[in-house]
Design a protein around this motif. Structure first.
Motif, PDB file in Angstrom:
ATOM      1  N   GLY A  45       0.801  -1.224   0.000  1.00  0.00           N
ATOM      2  CA  GLY A  45       0.000   0.000   0.000  1.00  0.00           C
ATOM      3  C   GLY A  45       0.832   1.272   0.000  1.00  0.00           C
ATOM      4  N   THR A  94      -2.309   3.359  -0.918  1.00  0.00           N
ATOM      5  CA  THR A  94      -3.103   3.875   0.195  1.00  0.00           C
ATOM      6  C   THR A  94      -3.155   5.395   0.108  1.00  0.00           C
ATOM      7  OG1 THR A  94      -2.397   2.026   1.572  1.00  0.00           O
ATOM      8  CG2 THR A  94      -3.298   3.959   2.704  1.00  0.00           C
ATOM      9  N   GLN A 109      -7.902   2.514   0.078  1.00  0.00           N
ATOM     10  CA  GLN A 109      -7.044   1.665  -0.763  1.00  0.00           C
ATOM     11  C   GLN A 109      -7.495   1.843  -2.207  1.00  0.00           C
ATOM     12  OE1 GLN A 109      -7.595  -1.987   1.957  1.00  0.00           O
ATOM     13  NE2 GLN A 109      -5.546  -2.241   1.076  1.00  0.00           N
ATOM     14  N   THR A 111      -4.019  -2.967   5.360  1.00  0.00           N
ATOM     15  CA  THR A 111      -4.066  -2.882   3.900  1.00  0.00           C
ATOM     16  C   THR A 111      -3.806  -4.252   3.268  1.00  0.00           C
ATOM     17  OG1 THR A 111      -1.777  -2.101   3.991  1.00  0.00           O
ATOM     18  CG2 THR A 111      -3.494  -0.432   3.750  1.00  0.00           C
TER      19      THR A 111
END
Lengths: 339, 339
Positions: B57, B161, B190, B225
């Motif tokens: 992420g 992210t 995300q 994530t």
């Protein structure tokens, strides 16, 4: 300048140096030879607006970054940060990133990618990936230093020069750097050239110039590839400015690089006369009004003049820190006789 | 390990250490905390086949190169070339390329791009541009050193992210590095996760494992994530292996990084109990069979056990060169009680 051509001067010839200095000069140039000539020109015509229309045929993507060898040679030379001993790249260079790439099994053992140089490639690549044209990216890179000249890629399109050899088709840089041009080249191919166009900026620089100069760069893979971009020959044919070239061949020897190997591939003898005739008289569909040859090649002048190309002979050795400014002055003087 | 949980042991608990050492271990991990834990695990289980399923992420494209902070932290730590003082990046680093980028007005003053580190990014980017998946590129980069573990990005898809703040939506790395997580985060997004998939390699590593460990990485922007990638929760739900996590929170303080700021954004208290309950018991639709907390948090054990998560307390400070191997042994011992 030894005015060898005076004996064959045409009635239209203006007196040498009588004209005002040109305000706008466009230069067709490759890398190292083009850079040395550009430095001389900046010294010879400090008040002129100089636009350098640069070859992009050597450009190559390496590890996802766009490398433009000729634009970079011009940039570094004009910025005063080039490695003048080696003749290319940045002064004070290191190769820490390249060593990592090699350790990972990525990269090209034959291609030296310096850290400082890589900074230029990465900055350019970031701009291109953000949507800038190569012309825009080059302007932004150039803004870092007072160059005294505008750098203009001849095209924003990708036109990589490929080399047809017995070992297959190589990218120009691989042929040039890895094989040192020792692998016989059968043919040079400008990949994608049919879809390429001269940029508006390069076309305007040629159209608006008072003088167009052809730097003593490789006549095949630098000047030839510039001329191969659609729109360049038309711009040269229609500009009001005289077009004057400086021979990169002196006494039958290519001054820099490996021009002989390139000329062999296109069946042109490696001498100043043959290269001048290869470019051809503008009045006969070629690109040259004038061709400055070396003193050693003064005997080529009558044949050039007979072919419609105004010619003169002068000392042409462009050693670093040498008389490059005088070469530029001699080229401008020859142009002044044509205007 | 202080066997605080013994008093609350369920009838199914196996004796600690009675089982054979696990042959295959999968670890869900972020960067720095994941790397320290992985080093300890390699020492604790030298004969195991360790697959590290890593967060991607934080991955970011900078100047056209793909930077994978967590994969790189894991790679450098396991290779023994990381900067253990700084806690990230390569030892013996320099920043010559980054200085050039800055001089050209490109780059991110808040992001340190070291030359050696850049070599990794460039090598990876070259492989990706040649068509390799991130999994394949990571394997090729890993082949340079005997890592003692396989590094597996949780997905080959790009799932950056993003952080929603009052100043707009920032990439995680900008929020984390430039604002030092000081700018309050309202939400983590995300980007593109709905189109992402766990890789076949990561899924197989979890499915085939004898033990799955969750490293003491950031529970939101590393572990969270990873868990957010479609297919991961399903892989954890269906594996025959026990899933045991190590708390990244000790005594109400995030050991590394800025986990508290991340937990605040998802309304989870920054303590070992709350994070364990946030991950949830596997038997109740969560991901954990076991949760190893710090000795300081031993009083959380009964509540965790009551929630269906086998728990134990142990010393958890993962200082460099410290007792990381013992933390890994304690996590494996807790897992052995569950198998």
């Amino acid at each position: 300048m030894t005015d060898v051509a005076a004996s064959a001067a045409s009635p239209a010839a203006a007196p040498v140096g009588a004209d005002a200095a040109p305000r706008r000069i466009a230069v067709l140039a490759g890398g190292v030879g083009g850079a040395r000539f550009a430095l001389g020109l900046r010294e010879a015509a400090p008040d002129a607006d100089v636009a350098i229309v640069a070859n992009v045929g050597d450009d190559v993507w390496l590890a996802g970054v766009k490398v433009c060898p000729d634009l970079d040679s011009l940039l570094y030379a004009l910025a005063g940060v080039g490695d003048t001993e080696r003749g290319w790249g940045r002064a004070g260079e290191s190769e820490r990133v390249a060593a990592e790439l090699t350790a990972y099994g990525v990269g090209w053992p034959w291609f030296t990618l310096g850290d400082l140089d890589l900074g230029t490639h990465l900055a350019r690549t970031a701009m291109l990936r953000d949507g800038a044209t190569l012309t825009e990216a080059t302007a932004r890179l150039s803004a870092r230093w007072p160059l005294g000249a505008r750098l203009l890629p001849v095209t924003d399109d990708e036109v990589p020069t490929h080399v047809v050899t017995d070992e297959g088709v190589l990218h120009f840089e691989e042929w040039w750097v890895r094989t040192r041009a020792q692998l016989p080249a059968h043919r040079f191919v400008q990949h994608g050239v049919e879809r390429a166009r001269i940029t508006a900026e390069a076309r305007a620089a040629i159209a608006d110039a008072d003088v167009v100069l052809v730097a003593p760069s490789n006549p095949v893979v630098s000047i030839g590839t510039i001329l191969g971009v659609p729109g360049v020959r038309d711009a040269l044919a229609t500009t009001a400015a005289p077009v004057v070239g400086v021979s990169p061949i002196i006494g039958g020897r290519a001054v820099r690089g490996m021009a002989a190997a390139c000329l062999a591939a296109i069946d042109v003898a490696p001498d100043a006369l043959a290269v001048g005739l290869h470019h051809g008289a503008r009045s006969a569909g070629g690109v040259l009004d004038g061709w400055l040859v070396a003193d050693e090649d003064a005997d080529a002048v009558p044949a050039l003049e007979a072919a419609g190309i105004r010619a003169a002979a002068a000392p042409l050795w462009l050693t670093p820190g040498g008389p490059a400014a005088q070469v530029a002055r001699d080229a401008l003087a020859l142009a002044a006789r044509i205007r």
